[in-house]
Write a protein that holds these residues in place. Structure first.
Motif, mmCIF file in Angstrom:
data_model
loop_
_atom_site.group_PDB
_atom_site.id
_atom_site.type_symbol
_atom_site.label_atom_id
_atom_site.label_comp_id
_atom_site.label_asym_id
_atom_site.label_seq_id
_atom_site.Cartn_x
_atom_site.Cartn_y
_atom_site.Cartn_z
ATOM 1 N N LYS A 208 -5.134 -7.700 1.872
ATOM 2 C CA LYS A 208 -4.807 -6.561 2.739
ATOM 3 C C LYS A 208 -3.294 -6.385 2.862
ATOM 4 O O LYS A 208 -2.780 -5.263 2.839
ATOM 5 C CB LYS A 208 -5.435 -6.761 4.117
ATOM 6 N N MET A 209 -2.584 -7.495 3.009
ATOM 7 C CA MET A 209 -1.125 -7.429 3.100
ATOM 8 C C MET A 209 -0.535 -6.880 1.812
ATOM 9 O O MET A 209 0.390 -6.055 1.821
ATOM 10 C CB MET A 209 -0.566 -8.824 3.403
ATOM 11 N N LEU A 210 -1.089 -7.333 0.676
ATOM 12 C CA LEU A 210 -0.622 -6.859 -0.623
ATOM 13 C C LEU A 210 -0.905 -5.368 -0.783
ATOM 14 O O LEU A 210 -0.067 -4.615 -1.308
ATOM 15 C CB LEU A 210 -1.308 -7.663 -1.732
ATOM 16 N N TRP A 211 -2.060 -4.922 -0.305
ATOM 17 C CA TRP A 211 -2.417 -3.503 -0.366
ATOM 18 C C TRP A 211 -1.435 -2.665 0.454
ATOM 19 O O TRP A 211 -1.023 -1.579 0.029
ATOM 20 C CB TRP A 211 -3.843 -3.306 0.132
ATOM 21 N N ASP A 212 -1.054 -3.172 1.627
ATOM 22 C CA ASP A 212 -0.072 -2.456 2.454
ATOM 23 C C ASP A 212 1.245 -2.267 1.709
ATOM 24 O O ASP A 212 1.855 -1.192 1.764
ATOM 25 C CB ASP A 212 0.193 -3.228 3.746
ATOM 26 N N GLU A 215 0.818 0.386 -0.894
ATOM 27 C CA GLU A 215 0.818 1.721 -0.288
ATOM 28 C C GLU A 215 2.233 2.138 0.101
ATOM 29 O O GLU A 215 2.628 3.295 -0.076
ATOM 30 C CB GLU A 215 -0.092 1.727 0.947
ATOM 31 N N PHE A 216 3.001 1.216 0.636
ATOM 32 C CA PHE A 216 4.391 1.491 1.008
ATOM 33 C C PHE A 216 5.201 1.881 -0.226
ATOM 34 O O PHE A 216 5.951 2.867 -0.197
ATOM 35 C CB PHE A 216 4.996 0.256 1.668
ATOM 36 N N ARG A 217 5.019 1.136 -1.289
ATOM 37 C CA ARG A 217 5.732 1.432 -2.538
ATOM 38 C C ARG A 217 5.288 2.782 -3.120
ATOM 39 O O ARG A 217 6.116 3.573 -3.606
ATOM 40 C CB ARG A 217 5.489 0.287 -3.518
ATOM 41 N N ARG A 218 3.988 3.087 -3.071
ATOM 42 C CA ARG A 218 3.479 4.371 -3.585
ATOM 43 C C ARG A 218 4.066 5.539 -2.778
ATOM 44 O O ARG A 218 4.430 6.580 -3.334
ATOM 45 C CB ARG A 218 1.944 4.393 -3.513
ATOM 46 N N GLU A 219 4.140 5.361 -1.450
ATOM 47 C CA GLU A 219 4.669 6.422 -0.601
ATOM 48 C C GLU A 219 6.160 6.632 -0.845
ATOM 49 O O GLU A 219 6.657 7.762 -0.792
ATOM 50 C CB GLU A 219 4.398 6.083 0.858
ATOM 51 N N CYS A 220 6.879 5.549 -1.120
ATOM 52 C CA CYS A 220 8.305 5.680 -1.458
ATOM 53 C C CYS A 220 8.493 6.524 -2.706
ATOM 54 O O CYS A 220 9.397 7.374 -2.764
ATOM 55 C CB CYS A 220 8.927 4.293 -1.666
ATOM 56 N N GLU A 221 7.649 6.307 -3.684
ATOM 57 C CA GLU A 221 7.748 7.098 -4.917
ATOM 58 C C GLU A 221 7.324 8.541 -4.667
ATOM 59 O O GLU A 221 7.940 9.482 -5.197
ATOM 60 C CB GLU A 221 6.883 6.483 -6.015
ATOM 61 N N SER A 228 9.549 5.660 -10.744
ATOM 62 C CA SER A 228 8.310 4.981 -11.151
ATOM 63 C C SER A 228 8.567 3.590 -11.720
ATOM 64 O O SER A 228 7.646 2.789 -11.843
ATOM 65 C CB SER A 228 7.577 5.830 -12.191
ATOM 66 N N LYS A 229 9.831 3.282 -12.048
ATOM 67 C CA LYS A 229 10.166 1.981 -12.631
ATOM 68 C C LYS A 229 10.369 0.894 -11.574
ATOM 69 O O LYS A 229 10.466 -0.283 -11.906
ATOM 70 C CB LYS A 229 11.424 2.091 -13.481
ATOM 71 N N ALA A 230 10.443 1.278 -10.317
ATOM 72 C CA ALA A 230 10.706 0.303 -9.247
ATOM 73 C C ALA A 230 9.560 -0.695 -9.134
ATOM 74 O O ALA A 230 8.391 -0.351 -9.327
ATOM 75 C CB ALA A 230 10.912 1.023 -7.920
ATOM 76 N N ARG A 231 9.904 -1.937 -8.822
ATOM 77 C CA ARG A 231 8.906 -2.987 -8.649
ATOM 78 C C ARG A 231 8.210 -2.843 -7.289
ATOM 79 O O ARG A 231 8.523 -1.969 -6.491
ATOM 80 C CB ARG A 231 9.559 -4.355 -8.749
ATOM 81 N N LEU A 232 7.280 -3.737 -7.008
ATOM 82 C CA LEU A 232 6.501 -3.642 -5.781
ATOM 83 C C LEU A 232 7.353 -3.842 -4.531
ATOM 84 O O LEU A 232 7.307 -3.035 -3.596
ATOM 85 C CB LEU A 232 5.367 -4.682 -5.790
ATOM 86 N N LEU A 233 8.118 -4.923 -4.485
ATOM 87 C CA LEU A 233 8.837 -5.296 -3.271
ATOM 88 C C LEU A 233 10.241 -4.700 -3.272
ATOM 89 O O LEU A 233 10.973 -4.803 -4.260
ATOM 90 C CB LEU A 233 8.899 -6.816 -3.146
ATOM 91 N N LEU A 234 10.604 -4.102 -2.141
ATOM 92 C CA LEU A 234 11.849 -3.358 -2.056
ATOM 93 C C LEU A 234 12.719 -3.869 -0.908
ATOM 94 O O LEU A 234 12.212 -4.187 0.173
ATOM 95 C CB LEU A 234 11.569 -1.868 -1.831
ATOM 96 N N SER A 235 14.014 -3.943 -1.164
ATOM 97 C CA SER A 235 14.987 -4.182 -0.116
ATOM 98 C C SER A 235 15.475 -2.811 0.374
ATOM 99 O O SER A 235 15.245 -1.798 -0.283
ATOM 100 C CB SER A 235 16.150 -5.009 -0.667
#
Length: 443
Positions: A208-212, A215-221, A228-235
């Protein structure tokens, strides 16, 4: 040499003098044991608090950060971004009752406050949205790093679309019994440019945490905050208020922040109290050690969890932080058990057995109870050739044998080490195996 390098301005004479020894001396070396294995109570303190914080505040903070980045992107500032302007945007367009209940009042702290007591007080009160995101991200990394035991580079490089298998929303009621896996690009596999894609089972809460995060990364894009090249985890860049790649420095920084937030346990070193600031390598090691010992010492299972192709590296990984006396006593117990069980498959066995027999003036020894010894003496006793009274002083007992073996190990006269070798399996694939040998040093 001159034709290749001389034309480019590099003196070939200097290159001719280079060799492996020179390069080794000038290269910064990383020594084994450079990371201290964290105590279990430190891990449990951080893991429990991280889970609780994420479950209580995770989705609200992620929504708040998304809204803040989007609001700043579309806001028309009269001049370049300043501290007060960002706080105005936060208050007017982002701050919800849910975020206020967490304690959030500002975007980030003023520079002169960072590191001072007032900063840590506000941090733990949840006053800054940016630092709350860092605590959230750090909590996620503590949980993921502990339960999945992945390398830091493997976590940084998680794919935002395929890291969770199956790609089904774990919040759905129908997903309650679904078995989820973390899919990752395994380092130290394949080639330098292409690694194997492996997977490891994870719990439903972690899914569930990974899914969140996905979703956060998808919404950023979707909001055109990342490509689209950005990885999952963002600073998050605190001044530009934009997401950016999570580099190693930023990764370690959020771990520092979460340790300060939860006030990880401290230890006194040279009369100075110091806090445990965790690193992913420590989380990975302690989780593997717990798994290894709870699985009954299954080194192959530990190898699979670590993602190591080399079994010898797994052995080093598991033993490099074991206290010397403990490891020596375990080796002595293994050797003693082999001697008394008659296991002659241990290389060096006969030499050691002969040495111990010579010391105790014996022709052989084996594990027997006093009753068994008396029964074997019975024919001699009937003929009057032997007294039936037998005590431990008449035999070389197992404790004496253990002490002798341990003494030889402690004085570095012998050592018990695994010897690794590669064999071909029935399907033609190479497989690493090992056998234990007694190494005999110069006496």
């Amino acid at each position: 040499m001159e034709s290749v390098y001389g034309l480019r301005g590099i003196p070939s004479a200097g290159l001719n003098e280079l060799d492996a020894k020179v390069l080794f001396k000038t290269t910064l070396q990383k020594f084994r044991g450079r990371f201290v294995t964290i105590p279990y109570d430190v891990l449990l303190h951080m893991l429990g608090n991280s889970f609780e914080y994420y479950l209580s505040n995770g989705r609200a903070i992620l929504r708040g950060v998304l809204d803040m980045m989007d609001a700043v992107k579309h806001h028309r500032f009269e001049s370049r971004l300043r501290f007060n302007q960002l706080n105005d945007v936060l208050e007017q367009r982002v701050l919800t009752d849910e975020l206020k209940s967490i304690g959030i009042r500002e975007w980030y702290p003023q520079k002169q406050d960072v590191g001072r007591p007032i900063f840590f007080e506000k941090l733990r009160n949840g006053q800054f949205l940016l630092q709350s995101y860092q605590v959230l991200l750090g909590s996620f990394l503590i949980v993921l790093g502990s339960l999945a035991a992945r390398r830091q580079s493997e976590i940084i490089d998680l794919d935002p679309t395929s890291c969770l298998e199956p790609r089904i929303n774990p919040y759905l009621e129908s997903s309650a019994d679904t078995l989820y896996c973390l899919q990752y690009s395994a380092r130290k596999t394949g080639s330098r440019t292409k690694h194997f894609i492996l997977s490891i089972g994870i719990t439903l809460p972690l899914a569930k945490m990974l899914w969140d995060m996905m979703e956060f990364r998808r919404e950023c894009e979707a909001r055109e905050l990342v490509t689209s090249k950005a990885r999952l985890l963002l600073s998050i860049d605190h001044r530009k208020v934009l997401p950016c790649k999570l580099e190693v420095h930023a990764y370690n920084s959020v771990l520092d922040t979460v340790c300060d937030f939860f006030q990880s346990p401290t230890v006194v070193i040279d009369e100075i109290e110091k806090r445990y600031y965790l690193r992913q390598h420590q989380l990975r090691r302690i989780s593997v050690l717990i798994f290894y010992h709870s699985s009954g010492g299954n080194i192959e299972a530990a190898r699979h969890l670590l993602g190591h192709a080399d079994l010898e590296q797994v052995y080093i990984y598991l033993t490099e932080n074991v206290p010397g006396a403990l490891l020596e006593s375990v080796k002595a117990e293994v050797i003693t058990d082999c001697i008394y069980s008659g296991d002659e498959g241990l290389e060096g066995f006969e030499w050691l057995k002969q040495r111990i027999m010579e010391k105790y003036d014996s022709k052989d020894f084996t594990a027997r109870t006093l009753g068994e010894i008396e029964k074997s003496y019975e024919p001699l006793a009937k003929r009057g050739l032997k007294n039936m009274s037998v005590s431990f002083s008449d035999v070389v007992n197992q404790e004496n044998c253990f002490d002798e073996v341990w003494g030889l190990i402690k004085t570095h006269k012998i050592d018990l080490t695994p010897e690794f070798f590669v064999v071909g399996t029935d399907d033609g694939m190479p497989e690493t195996r090992f056998s234990l040998i007694i190494k005999i040093m110069d006496l």
